[in-house]
Scaffold this active site. Sequence first.
Site, mmCIF file in Angstrom:
data_model
loop_
_atom_site.group_PDB
_atom_site.id
_atom_site.type_symbol
_atom_site.label_atom_id
_atom_site.label_comp_id
_atom_site.label_asym_id
_atom_site.label_seq_id
_atom_site.Cartn_x
_atom_site.Cartn_y
_atom_site.Cartn_z
ATOM 1 N N ILE A 1 31.111 19.474 66.532
ATOM 2 C CA ILE A 1 32.257 20.369 66.364
ATOM 3 C C ILE A 1 33.553 19.569 66.315
ATOM 4 C CG2 ILE A 1 33.623 22.183 67.463
ATOM 5 C CD1 ILE A 1 30.989 23.317 68.585
ATOM 6 N N THR B 1 33.883 17.735 63.013
ATOM 7 C CA THR B 1 34.157 18.669 61.917
ATOM 8 C C THR B 1 35.552 19.267 62.013
ATOM 9 O OG1 THR B 1 31.797 19.254 61.841
ATOM 10 C CG2 THR B 1 33.337 20.745 60.729
ATOM 11 N N GLU B 2 35.957 19.630 63.216
ATOM 12 C CA GLU B 2 37.223 20.333 63.407
ATOM 13 C C GLU B 2 38.444 19.422 63.272
ATOM 14 O OE1 GLU B 2 37.808 23.406 63.628
ATOM 15 O OE2 GLU B 2 36.118 24.476 64.515
ATOM 16 N N SER B 3 38.373 18.233 63.869
ATOM 17 C CA SER B 3 39.581 17.397 63.936
ATOM 18 C C SER B 3 39.355 15.932 63.614
ATOM 19 C CB SER B 3 40.175 17.485 65.345
ATOM 20 O OG SER B 3 39.272 16.895 66.286
#
Length: 198
Positions: free
Chosen positions: A79, A82-84
């Site tokens: 996560i 993918t997110e940051s």
Amino acid sequence: MLAAQAVNASPDNHTFLNLISDDQKTPASSLIFDSPANEVDWGQALFSDHSVQSKPKFYRTVLRYSHHYNVPADLVFGIIKTESNFNPDAISHKGAKGLMQLMDMNSRHWKIDPFLPDQNIKVGTAMIARLLEKYDGNIELALAAYNAGEGTVRKYKGVPPFKETQQYIVKVKKNMKLFSGISPPVGSFPSLFISDIH
């Protein structure tokens, strides 16, 4: 059955505790690394495996909260990637902030600063843990809700037909593979982790 093989202190006052399985046929060990008290506590213990050459950023923090909230560490790392892409100062066009891209409503609810890695990872991991429990461990539904909202998942009775959300799930699962095997299974050595995380 795991048994303490040796406890050694290094010249710089770090402590190493080797745990081995008493039925191990070949030499192997899991290493728990404990820095001096002013650097890191047992709650941020660092597990290492001989096959792992390097650790990703925020490894100790992710391991700490993934164990506390009973979430696979590779999912949390997937996560974050993918997110940051591990940028604690990231802000999306929708206003999501930090490593796990928390919306302001979540940050306010938890009373945290989303740009502080420890707080961001704590809340993001707690959120995905709750979603995994809600959807009976279904990672795709949990990720869909994390990305598009629980109401959207409820409305479409599953993963919504949004390209963004569907691609998000694929990316997270792909990124999870980058971090598979870097930490012990969820539930390993629970007594070694602090239990006063609020």
